[in-house]
Scaffold this active site. Structure first.
Site, PDB file in Angstrom:
ATOM      1  CG  ASP A 153     -10.072  -0.208   4.915  1.00 16.20           C
ATOM      2  OD1 ASP A 153      -9.810  -0.533   3.742  1.00 16.20           O
ATOM      3  OD2 ASP A 153      -9.419  -0.585   5.900  1.00 16.20           O
ATOM      4  CD  GLN A 155      -3.474  -4.644   6.470  1.00 15.27           C
ATOM      5  OE1 GLN A 155      -3.321  -3.719   5.692  1.00 15.27           O
ATOM      6  NE2 GLN A 155      -4.185  -5.712   6.151  1.00 15.27           N
ATOM      7  CE  LYS A 187      -3.877  -2.359   2.095  1.00 14.95           C
ATOM      8  NZ  LYS A 187      -4.438  -2.929   3.314  1.00 14.95           N
TER       9      LYS A 187
END
Ligand code: NDP
Length: 291
Positions: free
Chosen positions: A121, A98, A54
């Site tokens: 997200d 994460q 990422k």
């Protein structure tokens, strides 16, 4: 094999190029790059790889990446305090924590702590609710990637029969909602579904997000269907999807491979959400069709 292979890697690369171009436009207007903060708690090797990838993709798109690492034994309050700081940091447009998190940390509390305006997200209940009722908001990245591949392949999805296998909050449910919003007739299947084979057999679109290696058999697929395989399963034979690729490719019109299908779309859609968040935060608009 007769199916066309849906090349998610190439589609994601083209999307990332469009994002990079729009990032330049944003930078010129705002005097700064869009910023994505990624938080990694602990040292799980798979999570570390995801975070590194990422970070690389963020830089390659011309965005600012901020990586924060906390020790595996960090207490929840420490993580929440970091999120509070990122929520008010003007250089940060998107925040991603994460998953999975160590046991002592309540993932729901973490998701709730993220400012919905920076929730790239799309996991915050505010954004989940927006998707459910059709209001603009951040859509989870993997489902958005599935939809983009389907639209690219099929154009208008109106009236098509879609079966989504798997009802998780991060993949199955949002995919089903996105397909409903595009006027598909959607069946959402799960581990208690009876006679899955015959349900899949009538579908024009099959999205498999199960986490069971090659569970969806070629004999279940309706000839001419489009198959999107979200599964990432590590087996002795390497990484395989949730669909028996060889069997399904013999009857489907088009299918995503694993790897190289949905996987690359996830990071591209994360960058897309970050760019959108950056624009919204300072009241700018992205040109219609630019992404
Ligand atoms: P979850 O484990 O959270 O959910 C799996 C779903 O599949 C559940 O709804 C479960 O049903 C259902 N299921 C399990 N077994 C069966 C069965 N035999 N028949 C029908 N349904 C079944 O997984 P995720 O949604 O998080 O992930 C799914 C897959 O997608 C995984 O392989 C994961 O690695 C991959 N993935 C890939 C991503 C990417 O490409 N970037 C991102 C995220 C995930 P029930 O609810 O009844 O338990």
């Amino acid at each position: 094999m007769s199916a066309d292979i849906i090349d998610g890697k190439a589609f994601a690369a083209a999307l990332r190029a469009r994002i990079a171009a729009q990032t330049e436009v944003f930078r010129a207007a705002a005097g700064r790059a869009p910023g994505l903060a990624v938080v990694l708690v602990g040292d799980d090797p798979a999570s570390a790889v995801y975070v590194r990838n990422k970070g690389k993709a963020t830089m390659a798109a011309g965005m600012a990446g901020f990586e924060h690492r906390l020790p595996v034994d960090c207490v929840q309050a420490e993580l929440l305090a970091l999120i509070d700081r990122l929520n008010v940091d003007p250089a940060v447009d998107g925040i991603l924590v994460q998953m999975p998190l160590p046991r002592q940390i309540d993932a729901d509390a973490v998701i709730l702590a993220i400012d919905p305006a920076k929730d790239v997200d799309g996991f915050h209940p505010d954004n989940v609710g927006r998707l459910a009722i059709g209001m603009p908001g951040f859509v989870p990245c993997t489902p958005q990637g599935c939809l983009m591949l389907l639209r690219d392949r099929l154009g208008d999805l109106s009236g098509l029969d879609a079966v989504v296998i798997g009802r998780s909050a991060i993949v199955g449910k949002p995919v089903a909602q996105l397909l409903t919003a595009t006027n598909c007739t959607v069946t959402l299947a799960h581990s208690r579904t009876r006679d899955l084979a015959s349900i899949v057999r009538r579908a024009d679109i099959v999205v498999a997000a199960v986490g069971q290696p090659q569970m969806v058999k070629g004999a279940w697929i309706k000839p001419g269907a489009t198959v999107i395989d979200v599964g990432i399963n590590r087996t002795e034979a390497g990484i395989v999807g949730d669909v028996d690729f060889g069997g399904a490719a013999a009857v489907a019109a088009a299918i995503t491979p694993v790897p190289g299908g949905v996987g690359p779309m996830t990071i591209a859609c994360l960058l897309r959400n970050t760019l959108i968040a950056a624009h919204i935060r300072i009241g700018l608009h992205i040109a219609e069709g630019a992404l």
